[in-house]
Motif scaffolding. Sequence first.
Motif, mmCIF file in Angstrom:
data_model
loop_
_atom_site.group_PDB
_atom_site.id
_atom_site.type_symbol
_atom_site.label_atom_id
_atom_site.label_comp_id
_atom_site.label_asym_id
_atom_site.label_seq_id
_atom_site.Cartn_x
_atom_site.Cartn_y
_atom_site.Cartn_z
ATOM 1 N N MET A 6 6.067 -0.256 4.569
ATOM 2 C CA MET A 6 5.852 0.439 3.294
ATOM 3 C C MET A 6 7.027 1.357 2.965
ATOM 4 O O MET A 6 7.577 2.013 3.854
ATOM 5 C CB MET A 6 4.575 1.282 3.358
ATOM 6 N N LYS A 7 7.380 1.426 1.683
ATOM 7 C CA LYS A 7 8.321 2.436 1.216
ATOM 8 C C LYS A 7 7.549 3.714 0.911
ATOM 9 O O LYS A 7 6.382 3.660 0.506
ATOM 10 C CB LYS A 7 9.057 1.950 -0.030
ATOM 11 N N ASP B 55 5.612 3.908 -2.328
ATOM 12 C CA ASP B 55 4.425 3.065 -2.377
ATOM 13 C C ASP B 55 3.280 3.681 -1.568
ATOM 14 O O ASP B 55 2.112 3.522 -1.928
ATOM 15 C CB ASP B 55 4.748 1.668 -1.851
ATOM 16 N N VAL B 56 3.613 4.394 -0.492
ATOM 17 C CA VAL B 56 2.584 5.115 0.259
ATOM 18 C C VAL B 56 1.973 6.193 -0.632
ATOM 19 O O VAL B 56 0.750 6.346 -0.699
ATOM 20 C CB VAL B 56 3.174 5.748 1.538
ATOM 21 N N SER C 165 -0.363 4.841 -3.280
ATOM 22 C CA SER C 165 -1.682 4.433 -2.787
ATOM 23 C C SER C 165 -2.691 5.571 -2.852
ATOM 24 O O SER C 165 -3.897 5.344 -2.742
ATOM 25 C CB SER C 165 -1.580 3.913 -1.346
ATOM 26 N N THR D 180 -2.449 -0.025 8.837
ATOM 27 C CA THR D 180 -1.107 -0.604 8.877
ATOM 28 C C THR D 180 -0.993 -1.671 9.959
ATOM 29 O O THR D 180 -0.414 -2.732 9.737
ATOM 30 C CB THR D 180 -0.058 0.498 9.098
ATOM 31 N N MET E 86 3.728 -6.871 4.383
ATOM 32 C CA MET E 86 3.917 -5.825 3.382
ATOM 33 C C MET E 86 2.737 -5.771 2.405
ATOM 34 O O MET E 86 2.199 -4.698 2.123
ATOM 35 C CB MET E 86 5.220 -6.064 2.629
ATOM 36 N N THR F 140 -0.535 -4.626 4.213
ATOM 37 C CA THR F 140 -0.511 -3.197 4.515
ATOM 38 C C THR F 140 -0.723 -2.377 3.258
ATOM 39 O O THR F 140 -1.486 -1.398 3.253
ATOM 40 C CB THR F 140 0.820 -2.819 5.183
ATOM 41 N N GLU F 141 -0.069 -2.769 2.169
ATOM 42 C CA GLU F 141 -0.237 -2.036 0.918
ATOM 43 C C GLU F 141 -1.696 -2.052 0.480
ATOM 44 O O GLU F 141 -2.262 -1.014 0.118
ATOM 45 C CB GLU F 141 0.647 -2.633 -0.174
ATOM 46 N N TYR G 52 -4.296 1.233 0.180
ATOM 47 C CA TYR G 52 -5.039 1.506 -1.058
ATOM 48 C C TYR G 52 -6.533 1.535 -0.787
ATOM 49 O O TYR G 52 -7.261 2.392 -1.324
ATOM 50 C CB TYR G 52 -4.727 0.444 -2.114
#
Length: 380
Positions: free
Chosen positions: A45-46, A49-50, A53, A276, A335, A338-339, A343
């Motif tokens: 994750m960038k 983006d974390v 969420s 994650t 990716m 995990t995203e 969320y």
Amino acid sequence: MTPRFDFTIAATDGKARTGAIRMQRGEIRTPAFMPVGTAATVKAMKPGDVRASGADIILGNTYHLMLRPTAERVARLGGLHAFMGWDRPILTDSGGYQVMSLSDLTKRDENGVTFRSHLDGSKHTISPERSIEIQRLLGSDIVMAFDELVPTTSTREVQAAAMARSMRWARRSRDAFDGGGEHAARAAIFGIQQGALDQRLRAESASDLTAIGFDGYAVGGLAVGEGQEAMFGCLDFAPDQLPADKPRYLMGVGKPDDIVGAVERGIDMFDCVLPTRSGRTGQAFTRGGPINLRNARFGEDQGPLDPACACPVCGTWTRAYIHHLVRSDEMLGAMLMTEHNLYFYQALMADLRAAIADRRLSVFANGFREAYRKEPKSGE
């Protein structure tokens, strides 16, 4: 002026509370889930983006960062926030759990723990003072006291000795933190309650920690294999032993239904690698329970991971596509999974906060548990 650390409770429902922690780097809505950024990254994750969420705070790890790239290097590069590109609060755990679980040839004494790195076998020592120093070099917003963790299956004598030593280390951690100059003026420190599953040991630990005085208090020593029933049995009394006007943090928890049950018992903060790690191994969390995207039955499933989820992943890609990515070991699969999982966790926390504020937590929690046992079908 933004306070160093301020915790307010906006509403309660039974033992559950919702509110906020205000710090110089931002507000943390509680109950809060902290994604784990062990080695200065929430894996796959960038940082933006974390944050998108819904995360207000993340966790970093003293043990891993002291070994690589070293806390001293991170400090020279501007601190952990600048190093990883995260401008909101960071909590760092003290390294105690990893020292006990990952290191070879560990030796414990009153000074601290001497161990060999799991990376290269090099020898290191962490004392309460060194743990606090590392967290100060990293620039942590919430610092954890250094403690000694023993399995819940240990004898009561072993548990009592470890708890007592942890309390002596808590005093040394507090003293080292208070000597931290500018860092102590803007950061906070949490003590860690120990005592395994024993109510009297937990009470003694809570009394000692309260006498020292901390900004928040963690319930430590759980989620180490004792099972949900035993954990909830401990949480039926452990949070009540801690100051009601301070945040309560359950370390290392957990599964979504663990979190719901712990919130019902008065816990305000959580962290866990599960969303994650599961994302990297093909497991997605849904309102109907976890699903394994490696399973062949998803090969032509054109529904989203979770029909009830509003995350970008569920709004764009199908189970069939993500199944293909996962089975092909494409990094995009990890990716996207995990995203979605992050969320899902943050949406759960938002739902819990709203349910407490509306005094309908019992209805929400029971409904969540019932639905979580039934996997949703495509299109539902």
